[in-house]
Motif scaffolding. Sequence first.
Motif, PDB file in Angstrom:
ATOM      1  N   PHE A 135      34.234  75.276   3.925  1.00 45.24           N
ATOM      2  CA  PHE A 135      33.290  76.393   3.841  1.00 45.24           C
ATOM      3  C   PHE A 135      33.992  77.739   3.697  1.00 45.24           C
ATOM      4  CE2 PHE A 135      29.883  73.572   4.828  1.00 45.24           C
ATOM      5  CZ  PHE A 135      28.723  74.242   4.465  1.00 45.24           C
ATOM      6  N   LEU A 136      35.262  77.813   4.119  1.00 42.39           N
ATOM      7  CA  LEU A 136      35.992  79.077   4.005  1.00 42.39           C
ATOM      8  C   LEU A 136      36.145  79.526   2.555  1.00 42.39           C
ATOM      9  CD1 LEU A 136      38.965  78.933   6.537  1.00 42.39           C
ATOM     10  CD2 LEU A 136      36.966  80.408   6.620  1.00 42.39           C
ATOM     11  N   SER A 137      36.257  78.572   1.650  1.00 37.96           N
ATOM     12  CA  SER A 137      36.540  78.906   0.255  1.00 37.96           C
ATOM     13  C   SER A 137      35.299  79.280  -0.541  1.00 37.96           C
ATOM     14  CB  SER A 137      37.232  77.728  -0.441  1.00 37.96           C
ATOM     15  OG  SER A 137      36.347  76.630  -0.534  1.00 37.96           O
ATOM     16  N   VAL A 138      34.124  78.955  -0.014  1.00 34.82           N
ATOM     17  CA  VAL A 138      32.887  79.125  -0.781  1.00 34.82           C
ATOM     18  C   VAL A 138      32.656  80.584  -1.163  1.00 34.82           C
ATOM     19  CG1 VAL A 138      30.365  78.941  -0.698  1.00 34.82           C
ATOM     20  CG2 VAL A 138      31.787  77.046   0.114  1.00 34.82           C
ATOM     21  N   GLY A 139      32.800  81.488  -0.193  1.00 35.77           N
ATOM     22  CA  GLY A 139      32.556  82.911  -0.468  1.00 35.77           C
ATOM     23  C   GLY A 139      33.447  83.468  -1.550  1.00 35.77           C
ATOM     24  N   GLY A 140      34.750  83.166  -1.461  1.00 36.58           N
ATOM     25  CA  GLY A 140      35.695  83.670  -2.452  1.00 36.58           C
ATOM     26  C   GLY A 140      35.423  83.135  -3.848  1.00 36.58           C
ATOM     27  N   PHE A 141      35.101  81.849  -3.944  1.00 35.49           N
ATOM     28  CA  PHE A 141      34.811  81.237  -5.244  1.00 35.49           C
ATOM     29  C   PHE A 141      33.526  81.779  -5.850  1.00 35.49           C
ATOM     30  CE2 PHE A 141      38.049  78.139  -4.258  1.00 35.49           C
ATOM     31  CZ  PHE A 141      38.444  77.632  -5.489  1.00 35.49           C
ATOM     32  N   MET A 142      32.606  82.231  -4.999  1.00 31.52           N
ATOM     33  CA  MET A 142      31.360  82.809  -5.513  1.00 31.52           C
ATOM     34  C   MET A 142      31.549  84.257  -5.947  1.00 31.52           C
ATOM     35  SD  MET A 142      28.109  81.501  -3.284  1.00 31.52           S
ATOM     36  CE  MET A 142      27.180  80.100  -3.917  1.00 31.52           C
ATOM     37  N   LEU A 143      32.314  85.015  -5.176  1.00 32.60           N
ATOM     38  CA  LEU A 143      32.426  86.454  -5.408  1.00 32.60           C
ATOM     39  C   LEU A 143      33.405  86.819  -6.520  1.00 32.60           C
ATOM     40  CD1 LEU A 143      31.470  89.238  -4.240  1.00 32.60           C
ATOM     41  CD2 LEU A 143      33.537  89.179  -2.836  1.00 32.60           C
ATOM     42  N   GLY A 156      34.652  74.803  -6.111  1.00 35.79           N
ATOM     43  CA  GLY A 156      34.215  74.528  -7.478  1.00 35.79           C
ATOM     44  C   GLY A 156      32.704  74.512  -7.599  1.00 35.79           C
ATOM     45  N   ILE A 157      32.053  73.871  -6.634  1.00 35.21           N
ATOM     46  CA  ILE A 157      30.587  73.863  -6.614  1.00 35.21           C
ATOM     47  C   ILE A 157      30.062  75.293  -6.474  1.00 35.21           C
ATOM     48  CG2 ILE A 157      28.556  73.125  -5.293  1.00 35.21           C
ATOM     49  CD1 ILE A 157      30.190  70.598  -4.541  1.00 35.21           C
ATOM     50  N   ALA A 158      30.740  76.086  -5.630  1.00 35.52           N
ATOM     51  CA  ALA A 158      30.335  77.481  -5.415  1.00 35.52           C
ATOM     52  C   ALA A 158      30.462  78.297  -6.698  1.00 35.52           C
ATOM     53  CB  ALA A 158      31.173  78.109  -4.308  1.00 35.52           C
ATOM     54  N   ALA A 159      31.557  78.087  -7.444  1.00 36.08           N
ATOM     55  CA  ALA A 159      31.761  78.832  -8.695  1.00 36.08           C
ATOM     56  C   ALA A 159      30.701  78.477  -9.736  1.00 36.08           C
ATOM     57  CB  ALA A 159      33.162  78.550  -9.248  1.00 36.08           C
ATOM     58  N   VAL A 160      30.375  77.186  -9.818  1.00 36.53           N
ATOM     59  CA  VAL A 160      29.321  76.758 -10.749  1.00 36.53           C
ATOM     60  C   VAL A 160      27.980  77.366 -10.334  1.00 36.53           C
ATOM     61  CG1 VAL A 160      28.003  74.786 -11.593  1.00 36.53           C
ATOM     62  CG2 VAL A 160      30.479  74.621 -11.418  1.00 36.53           C
ATOM     63  N   ALA A 161      27.693  77.316  -9.026  1.00 32.10           N
ATOM     64  CA  ALA A 161      26.436  77.878  -8.523  1.00 32.10           C
ATOM     65  C   ALA A 161      26.358  79.376  -8.819  1.00 32.10           C
ATOM     66  CB  ALA A 161      26.314  77.628  -7.019  1.00 32.10           C
ATOM     67  N   ALA A 162      27.484  80.064  -8.616  1.00 33.87           N
ATOM     68  CA  ALA A 162      27.523  81.509  -8.897  1.00 33.87           C
ATOM     69  C   ALA A 162      27.248  81.783 -10.369  1.00 33.87           C
ATOM     70  CB  ALA A 162      28.877  82.090  -8.494  1.00 33.87           C
ATOM     71  N   GLY A 163      27.773  80.912 -11.242  1.00 37.57           N
ATOM     72  CA  GLY A 163      27.564  81.076 -12.679  1.00 37.57           C
ATOM     73  C   GLY A 163      26.102  80.958 -13.086  1.00 37.57           C
ATOM     74  N   PHE A 164      25.339  80.199 -12.291  1.00 34.45           N
ATOM     75  CA  PHE A 164      23.914  80.055 -12.582  1.00 34.45           C
ATOM     76  C   PHE A 164      23.064  81.111 -11.871  1.00 34.45           C
ATOM     77  CE2 PHE A 164      25.288  75.715 -13.757  1.00 34.45           C
ATOM     78  CZ  PHE A 164      24.682  75.622 -14.995  1.00 34.45           C
ATOM     79  N   ILE A 165      23.564  81.609 -10.737  1.00 37.65           N
ATOM     80  CA  ILE A 165      22.832  82.681 -10.029  1.00 37.65           C
ATOM     81  C   ILE A 165      22.948  83.986 -10.801  1.00 37.65           C
ATOM     82  CG2 ILE A 165      22.779  84.111  -7.948  1.00 37.65           C
ATOM     83  CD1 ILE A 165      23.690  81.635  -6.373  1.00 37.65           C
ATOM     84  N   VAL A 166      24.196  84.310 -11.184  1.00 36.35           N
ATOM     85  CA  VAL A 166      24.448  85.554 -11.921  1.00 36.35           C
ATOM     86  C   VAL A 166      24.043  85.368 -13.379  1.00 36.35           C
ATOM     87  CG1 VAL A 166      26.241  87.171 -12.677  1.00 36.35           C
ATOM     88  CG2 VAL A 166      26.313  86.214 -10.373  1.00 36.35           C
ATOM     89  N   HIS A 167      23.455  86.392 -13.949  1.00 39.07           N
ATOM     90  CA  HIS A 167      23.004  86.320 -15.349  1.00 39.07           C
ATOM     91  C   HIS A 167      23.393  87.603 -16.080  1.00 39.07           C
ATOM     92  CE1 HIS A 167      20.625  85.228 -18.817  1.00 39.07           C
ATOM     93  NE2 HIS A 167      19.949  86.365 -18.741  1.00 39.07           N
ATOM     94  N   GLN A 168      23.712  87.460 -17.362  1.00 40.80           N
ATOM     95  CA  GLN A 168      24.071  88.614 -18.199  1.00 40.80           C
ATOM     96  C   GLN A 168      23.396  88.447 -19.563  1.00 40.80           C
ATOM     97  OE1 GLN A 168      28.273  89.072 -19.098  1.00 40.80           O
ATOM     98  NE2 GLN A 168      28.113  91.310 -19.084  1.00 40.80           N
ATOM     99  N   GLU A 169      22.560  89.380 -19.924  1.00 45.90           N
ATOM    100  CA  GLU A 169      21.804  89.296 -21.177  1.00 45.90           C
ATOM    101  C   GLU A 169      22.715  89.306 -22.402  1.00 45.90           C
ATOM    102  OE1 GLU A 169      18.690  88.806 -22.021  1.00 45.90           O
ATOM    103  OE2 GLU A 169      17.929  88.632 -19.982  1.00 45.90           O
ATOM    104  N   THR A 170      23.635  90.277 -22.446  1.00 45.17           N
ATOM    105  CA  THR A 170      24.611  90.374 -23.538  1.00 45.17           C
ATOM    106  C   THR A 170      25.997  90.535 -22.934  1.00 45.17           C
ATOM    107  OG1 THR A 170      24.553  92.796 -23.714  1.00 45.17           O
ATOM    108  CG2 THR A 170      22.868  91.566 -24.943  1.00 45.17           C
ATOM    109  N   LYS A 171      27.028  90.546 -23.778  1.00 45.01           N
ATOM    110  CA  LYS A 171      28.404  90.641 -23.284  1.00 45.01           C
ATOM    111  C   LYS A 171      28.702  91.977 -22.607  1.00 45.01           C
ATOM    112  CE  LYS A 171      29.293  86.590 -24.886  1.00 45.01           C
ATOM    113  NZ  LYS A 171      29.356  85.458 -23.941  1.00 45.01           N
ATOM    114  N   THR A 172      27.881  92.980 -22.846  1.00 48.81           N
ATOM    115  CA  THR A 172      28.118  94.299 -22.249  1.00 48.81           C
ATOM    116  C   THR A 172      27.001  94.718 -21.285  1.00 48.81           C
ATOM    117  OG1 THR A 172      27.078  95.351 -24.187  1.00 48.81           O
ATOM    118  CG2 THR A 172      29.482  95.101 -24.212  1.00 48.81           C
TER     119      THR A 172
END
Length: 420
Positions: free
Chosen positions: A229-237, A359-375
């Motif tokens: 659980f220690l690694s989850v925050g860092g992998f998400m942020l 790894g699960i945290a990073a994937v989850a973060a990728g789906f939580i965070v969203h970006q409409e365009t590259k900028t």
Amino acid sequence: MEKNTIQIPAFTLNQKILIAILALLQFTVILDFMVISPLGDILMKTLDMTTANFGFAVSAYAFSAGASGLLAAGFADKFDRKKLLIFFYTGFIIGTFFCALSNSYETLLMARIVTGLFGGVIGSVSLAIVTDLFMIQQRGRVMGFIQMAYASSQILGIPVGLYFANHWGWHSSFIMIAVLGIFILIAIITQMQPVNKHLELQSDKNAFLHLWDTLSNKNYQIGFMAIAFLSVGGFMLQPFGTAFLVNNIHISHLELPMVFFFTGLSVLFIMPIIGKLSDKVSKFKLFTAGSLLSIIMVIVYTNLGPIPLWQVVVLTMIMFMGIMSRMVPATTLNTAIPDMKDRGAYMAITASLQQIAGGIAAVAAGFIVHQETKTSPLENYDILGYVIAVVTFFSVFLIWRVDKLAKSKDKTIVVPTTIE
């Protein structure tokens, strides 16, 4: 039962050399993983990746590291730890060179998998070496120095890596790490003594049976869960940190090295202090204080809008001082859990589950965070902060249980085998 205490000896010259080698080794391994986050905005634009793609690129290393760690765990106590370190570090260097040769999202993904297969085992072998050769009353200071590799990668590695990326392309950052790794590998081969005392305690138990026995130990399972659980925050942020700074707070790519430099400087300042405190005061209380500070600062940070550079630097410094203040006491407490005959397997499994959870945290973060365009500004980054805060709070309870186990085992202080 009354404790039998002895005077804690000073570090020998060979022990100091070993600490330096392990710190430098961790510097390259941590830098290899961390540098991809500062390069995130460049990579997403250059290789045409979405936030979800980038989350998978980050987690690919973590998942392969976790898988290799579990596969290696059964054999981790069957060999000289120095030989294991040489084998896996060599593979890590080769994988990093492959990252430098990548020219698409798919090839980068494969290169990260190869690097993770080898790099994921290195940390656990290093921890097993520290646990074998240093008594627990020394380990806080040892871990403080080794964990300074994180700060050093922020101060030196990431700014230099970004400088290389801005001037010679992002590939050059990985070349820099691989070349540095070759010099460190030579130091391991020539300066490090064999670490094989644990072999005298080994039975003829099958490697997979040894792995199963370690996994099924109820006390060990508490340590596994806590460190995971220690690694989850860092992998998400961290994976989307630079994209957030560039697109939400409007920090330029040329200003990014300054943010990482001063953040690393703050961690470099706090780590030796935390290491010394960890050997003198309650490790659990120290962990709890760091957790509370990190929860507050993560929530503040992930809700930021455009602010001046100096304010970003100050807030990031305080946040990472809180985050890193958790690592030394938690890792030190965890080293007290396994018996010597199980240490290699225990550390390998711990590192594996930590990587898989990350790894699960990073994937989850990728789906939580969203970006409409590259900028476009990142969306839902504040939600990410609240999720991290909840996970951090739960980790305090888990480390409390690890602390109870460590105290129950610390009935008599035993001097470990010293380095000749």
